[in-house]
Design a protein around this motif. Sequence first.
Motif, PDB file in Angstrom:
ATOM      1  N   UNK A  28       0.825  -1.210   0.000  1.00 13.80           N
ATOM      2  CA  UNK A  28       0.000   0.000   0.000  1.00 13.80           C
ATOM      3  C   UNK A  28       0.863   1.265   0.000  1.00 13.80           C
ATOM      4  N   UNK A  29       2.036   1.203   0.610  1.00  7.87           N
ATOM      5  CA  UNK A  29       2.937   2.362   0.613  1.00  7.87           C
ATOM      6  C   UNK A  29       3.463   2.627  -0.792  1.00  7.87           C
ATOM      7  N   UNK A 145      -1.857   6.522   6.686  1.00  8.53           N
ATOM      8  CA  UNK A 145      -1.428   5.739   7.854  1.00  8.53           C
ATOM      9  C   UNK A 145      -2.011   4.335   7.786  1.00  8.53           C
ATOM     10  N   UNK A 146      -1.452   3.459   8.594  1.00  7.08           N
ATOM     11  CA  UNK A 146      -1.978   2.097   8.708  1.00  7.08           C
ATOM     12  C   UNK A 146      -2.378   1.837  10.149  1.00  7.08           C
ATOM     13  N   UNK A 227     -10.869  15.044   8.278  1.00  2.18           N
ATOM     14  CA  UNK A 227     -10.391  14.662   6.955  1.00  2.18           C
ATOM     15  C   UNK A 227     -11.560  14.350   6.028  1.00  2.18           C
ATOM     16  N   UNK A 228     -11.288  14.424   4.737  1.00  5.43           N
ATOM     17  CA  UNK A 228     -12.293  14.103   3.732  1.00  5.43           C
ATOM     18  C   UNK A 228     -11.686  13.165   2.687  1.00  5.43           C
ATOM     19  N   UNK A 229     -12.521  12.716   1.773  1.00  9.96           N
ATOM     20  CA  UNK A 229     -12.077  11.841   0.676  1.00  9.96           C
ATOM     21  C   UNK A 229     -11.222  10.678   1.200  1.00  9.96           C
ATOM     22  N   UNK A 230     -11.761   9.981   2.170  1.00  9.97           N
ATOM     23  CA  UNK A 230     -11.037   8.880   2.821  1.00  9.97           C
ATOM     24  C   UNK A 230     -11.039   7.650   1.911  1.00  9.97           C
ATOM     25  N   UNK A 231      -9.852   7.184   1.571  1.00 10.68           N
ATOM     26  CA  UNK A 231      -9.707   6.006   0.732  1.00 10.68           C
ATOM     27  C   UNK A 231      -9.005   4.905   1.526  1.00 10.68           C
ATOM     28  N   UNK A 232      -9.344   3.676   1.213  1.00  6.46           N
ATOM     29  CA  UNK A 232      -8.868   2.532   2.000  1.00  6.46           C
ATOM     30  C   UNK A 232      -8.136   1.559   1.096  1.00  6.46           C
ATOM     31  N   UNK A 233      -7.013   1.037   1.612  1.00  6.44           N
ATOM     32  CA  UNK A 233      -6.165   0.155   0.813  1.00  6.44           C
ATOM     33  C   UNK A 233      -5.823  -1.111   1.586  1.00  6.44           C
ATOM     34  N   UNK A 256      -4.779   0.279   5.395  1.00  5.10           N
ATOM     35  CA  UNK A 256      -4.203   1.599   5.160  1.00  5.10           C
ATOM     36  C   UNK A 256      -5.296   2.594   4.774  1.00  5.10           C
ATOM     37  N   UNK A 257      -5.154   3.824   5.262  1.00  2.27           N
ATOM     38  CA  UNK A 257      -6.111   4.884   5.000  1.00  2.27           C
ATOM     39  C   UNK A 257      -5.393   6.104   4.419  1.00  2.27           C
ATOM     40  N   UNK A 258      -5.913   6.621   3.321  1.00  2.00           N
ATOM     41  CA  UNK A 258      -5.417   7.859   2.735  1.00  2.00           C
ATOM     42  C   UNK A 258      -6.519   8.900   2.866  1.00  2.00           C
ATOM     43  N   UNK A 259      -6.193  10.027   3.517  1.00  2.04           N
ATOM     44  CA  UNK A 259      -7.190  11.054   3.800  1.00  2.04           C
ATOM     45  C   UNK A 259      -6.706  12.398   3.270  1.00  2.04           C
TER      46      UNK A 259
END
Length: 262
Positions: A28-29, A145-146, A227-233, A256-259
């Motif tokens: 994910x990184x 972050x994870x 945070x907004x537009x939270x994506x999950x990996x 993993x979360x990308x915000x």
Amino acid sequence: MIDNPNQKIYSAPNIVGYYAQLSQLQPAEQTIINLLQHQLSTMTMLDIGVGGGRTTKHFFPIVGQYIGIDYCPQMITACKKRFSAFSESISLEVGDARKLSQFNDNFFDFILFSFNGIDYISHGDRLKVFQEINRVGKSGGYFFFSTHNLQGIEKEFNWQKNLSFNPITTYVNLVMFALFRWFNPSLTSEKLTNSPYLIIRDESHNFRLQTYYIRPLEQIKQLQEYFSEIKIYSWKNGLDITDEIELLSQSDMWIYYLCMIR
């Protein structure tokens, strides 16, 4: 600010040495590097919980400005030693994600908190971290972050799922299962099923760490204030998870979360 039980373990020489030799990115990184590759060269990055420099190796050459922090002085010492040849271009310092007072508001374009580092503080302190990251991060910047997935530990809690056609594998799995139950005597199936998050002593560093596990939907709720537009990996393959049904059945031990920072 010190979380004595976990910080003491992370400060031990053998643990510092272990993290100082790690070098591989998680799938994910690598996904995030690929996703942000056209922006990273102009970004000011904060790498939280940098440890022995696993992520430093990959990010500092490709970002505009790199700052790495860890709440263990021993980790920062090891990281500085590892990257001593680049001391003029890398900033490494002792710092605590719960209180980032050394940094101005709206300073960072990209903030990383990898290897589930956020899982080794209390629930209340976790929420402080999100607040601080929102403060020091630029609006429209990214936080990645994870964290440990509570849904993943449910599989480990069922002893029957530890059985294998290989007797050696079965033996090892059942020993680990017995140790897991020993170190978590109050954990029941009902509690595991009904809790949005739990503090669990898992096998990490011989069951010495108190680790925060959370369900994905609960994690999204925690993030939505800042945070907004939270994506999950996915931890295992780095692919994004967009379907809620898939998310509810996700059993990766990490997620993993990308915000986007508000």
